[in-house]
Motif scaffolding. Structure first.
Motif, mmCIF file in Angstrom:
data_model
loop_
_atom_site.group_PDB
_atom_site.id
_atom_site.type_symbol
_atom_site.label_atom_id
_atom_site.label_comp_id
_atom_site.label_asym_id
_atom_site.label_seq_id
_atom_site.Cartn_x
_atom_site.Cartn_y
_atom_site.Cartn_z
ATOM 1 N N THR A 104 -29.684 36.261 -20.832
ATOM 2 C CA THR A 104 -30.850 36.178 -21.679
ATOM 3 C C THR A 104 -31.086 34.631 -21.625
ATOM 4 N N PHE A 105 -32.287 34.101 -22.222
ATOM 5 C CA PHE A 105 -32.720 32.809 -21.790
ATOM 6 C C PHE A 105 -31.830 31.985 -22.660
ATOM 7 N N TYR A 106 -31.169 30.895 -21.891
ATOM 8 C CA TYR A 106 -30.134 29.809 -22.388
ATOM 9 C C TYR A 106 -30.756 28.649 -22.606
ATOM 10 N N LEU A 107 -31.005 28.020 -23.932
ATOM 11 C CA LEU A 107 -31.356 26.703 -23.785
ATOM 12 C C LEU A 107 -30.349 25.821 -23.595
ATOM 13 N N LEU A 108 -29.146 26.218 -23.998
ATOM 14 C CA LEU A 108 -27.857 25.027 -23.914
ATOM 15 C C LEU A 108 -26.971 25.731 -22.691
ATOM 16 N N PRO A 109 -26.296 24.660 -22.302
ATOM 17 C CA PRO A 109 -25.397 25.342 -21.280
ATOM 18 C C PRO A 109 -24.040 25.803 -21.901
ATOM 19 N N VAL A 110 -23.184 26.464 -20.762
ATOM 20 C CA VAL A 110 -21.892 26.848 -21.400
ATOM 21 C C VAL A 110 -20.910 25.831 -20.717
ATOM 22 N N ILE A 111 -20.063 25.258 -21.686
ATOM 23 C CA ILE A 111 -19.184 24.192 -21.286
ATOM 24 C C ILE A 111 -17.555 24.700 -21.179
ATOM 25 N N VAL A 112 -17.123 24.727 -20.039
ATOM 26 C CA VAL A 112 -15.878 25.060 -19.389
ATOM 27 C C VAL A 112 -14.850 24.026 -19.302
ATOM 28 N N ASP A 113 -13.894 23.913 -19.988
ATOM 29 C CA ASP A 113 -12.667 22.909 -19.742
ATOM 30 C C ASP A 113 -11.847 23.384 -18.630
ATOM 31 N N VAL A 114 -11.918 22.545 -17.585
ATOM 32 C CA VAL A 114 -11.028 22.816 -16.505
ATOM 33 C C VAL A 114 -9.969 21.476 -15.935
ATOM 34 N N PRO A 115 -9.012 21.662 -16.499
ATOM 35 C CA PRO A 115 -8.230 20.208 -16.420
ATOM 36 C C PRO A 115 -8.187 19.790 -14.886
ATOM 37 N N LEU A 116 -7.715 20.808 -13.934
ATOM 38 C CA LEU A 116 -7.622 20.601 -12.596
ATOM 39 C C LEU A 116 -8.740 20.838 -11.806
ATOM 40 N N LEU A 117 -9.880 20.822 -12.127
ATOM 41 C CA LEU A 117 -11.172 21.104 -11.742
ATOM 42 C C LEU A 117 -11.298 20.682 -10.080
ATOM 43 N N PHE A 118 -11.032 19.117 -9.964
ATOM 44 C CA PHE A 118 -11.027 18.586 -8.702
ATOM 45 C C PHE A 118 -9.824 18.938 -7.577
ATOM 46 N N GLU A 119 -8.708 19.080 -8.420
ATOM 47 C CA GLU A 119 -7.550 19.340 -7.478
ATOM 48 C C GLU A 119 -7.341 20.673 -6.902
ATOM 49 N N THR A 120 -8.074 21.378 -7.642
ATOM 50 C CA THR A 120 -8.052 22.800 -7.251
ATOM 51 C C THR A 120 -9.496 23.237 -6.440
ATOM 52 N N HIS A 121 -10.354 22.411 -6.332
ATOM 53 C CA HIS A 121 -11.548 22.332 -5.521
ATOM 54 C C HIS A 121 -12.547 23.533 -6.098
ATOM 55 N N LEU A 122 -12.914 23.459 -7.563
ATOM 56 C CA LEU A 122 -13.656 24.499 -7.968
ATOM 57 C C LEU A 122 -14.965 23.980 -8.269
ATOM 58 N N GLU A 123 -15.315 22.840 -7.877
ATOM 59 C CA GLU A 123 -16.708 22.183 -7.942
ATOM 60 C C GLU A 123 -17.906 23.153 -7.808
ATOM 61 N N LYS A 124 -17.870 24.098 -6.847
ATOM 62 C CA LYS A 124 -18.754 24.943 -6.436
ATOM 63 C C LYS A 124 -19.431 25.747 -7.885
ATOM 64 N N MET A 125 -18.036 26.065 -8.588
ATOM 65 C CA MET A 125 -18.533 27.052 -9.692
ATOM 66 C C MET A 125 -19.351 26.497 -10.962
ATOM 67 N N PHE A 126 -19.639 25.151 -10.482
ATOM 68 C CA PHE A 126 -20.371 24.658 -11.839
ATOM 69 C C PHE A 126 -21.611 24.031 -11.340
ATOM 70 N N ASP A 127 -22.661 24.064 -12.289
ATOM 71 C CA ASP A 127 -23.920 23.509 -11.884
ATOM 72 C C ASP A 127 -23.760 22.050 -12.120
ATOM 73 N N LYS A 128 -23.101 21.293 -12.918
ATOM 74 C CA LYS A 128 -22.757 19.810 -12.961
ATOM 75 C C LYS A 128 -21.506 19.743 -13.656
ATOM 76 N N ILE A 129 -20.819 18.534 -13.570
ATOM 77 C CA ILE A 129 -19.277 18.168 -13.637
ATOM 78 C C ILE A 129 -19.473 17.038 -14.782
ATOM 79 N N ILE A 130 -18.915 17.255 -15.785
ATOM 80 C CA ILE A 130 -18.640 16.069 -16.958
ATOM 81 C C ILE A 130 -17.159 15.706 -16.725
ATOM 82 N N VAL A 131 -17.121 14.221 -16.687
ATOM 83 C CA VAL A 131 -15.661 13.841 -16.886
ATOM 84 C C VAL A 131 -15.470 13.024 -17.778
ATOM 85 N N VAL A 132 -14.485 13.378 -18.789
ATOM 86 C CA VAL A 132 -14.121 12.679 -19.919
ATOM 87 C C VAL A 132 -13.130 11.290 -19.522
ATOM 88 N N TYR A 133 -13.653 10.243 -20.066
ATOM 89 C CA TYR A 133 -12.995 9.162 -19.620
ATOM 90 C C TYR A 133 -12.456 8.230 -20.643
#
Ligand code: ATP
Length: 186
Positions: A104-133
């Motif tokens: 259905t139409f979503y105004l807001l994105p869904v946010i997924v916490d993926v600790p090893l996102l870069f290490e496991t090369h999952l970048e392509k699964m996401f539209d954008k990547i947020i890094v908490v610093y």
């Protein structure tokens, strides 16, 4: 007649360094009513499966998570072995959850916490990547306090991951978690 818009939500991957504040930030998004998914939570569920426990017990001789954490952070091969047991099941479960999101139409994105996102090369699964610093010294002290570790142990665990400075360069969005939570409340 009004047109119905069918569109999957945008999926944002949220990552960072160990103890940089991913869960803390994810919970803030959750409080705002945003749909969130935590790979840490998925991992905890996967860990309870009989077939997974059997493999872990066989390889590590224990199911105690604290003991296993100690082992894997001082032995690279054992860490990779644990990842080999857990990661495929975690990724499968995550993909299933994402596929089940209603079209259905979503105004807001869904946010997924993926600790090893870069290490496991999952970048392509996401539209954008947020890094908490946060700063390295904050990461060390927050990790020491939360997991009751010595400074050496905390540094060893941080060093087992891709450096946060490198992750920042790969981020689409950076969330600054250097301010103290208590300061924010006051
Ligand atoms: P992990 O990589 O181990 O999953 P994480 O990135 O999810 O960790 P959190 O568990 O959210 O990190 O935070 C680590 C610790 O630091 C927690 O004890 C949390 O309460 C504390 N913490 C997080 N953000 C802040 C902050 N801005 N100020 C003070 N303490 C914080």
């Amino acid at each position: 007649m009004s047109k119905r818009i069918n569109q999957k939500p945008r999926i944002l991957g949220l990552t960072g360094g160990i103890a940089s504040g991913k869960t803390t930030v994810l919970n803030q998004f959750k409080k705002l009513g945003i749909k969130t998914i935590s790979c840490d939570e998925i991992a905890r569920k996967v860990y309870t499966r009989a077939n997974v426990r059997k493999k872990i017990k066989k390889y590590f001789g224990t199911l105690n998570r604290k003991k296993i954490a100690k082992i894997i952070f001082s032995d690279f091969t054992k860490r990779k072995q644990l990842e080999k047991i857990l990661h495929p099941a975690i990724i499968k479960n995550l993909k299933k959850q994402l596929n089940l999101l209603p079209s259905t139409f979503y105004l807001l994105p869904v946010i997924v916490d993926v600790p090893l996102l870069f290490e496991t090369h999952l970048e392509k699964m996401f539209d954008k990547i947020i890094v908490v610093y946060c700063k390295k010294n904050q990461q060390i002290s927050r990790l020491m306090k939360r997991d009751k570790l010595t400074k050496t142990e905390a540094i060893r665990r941080i060093s087992a991951q891709l450096p946060l400075s490198k992750k920042l360069k790969l981020a689409d969005i950076i969330i600054d978690n250097t301010k103290n939570l208590l300061d924010k409340i006051i």
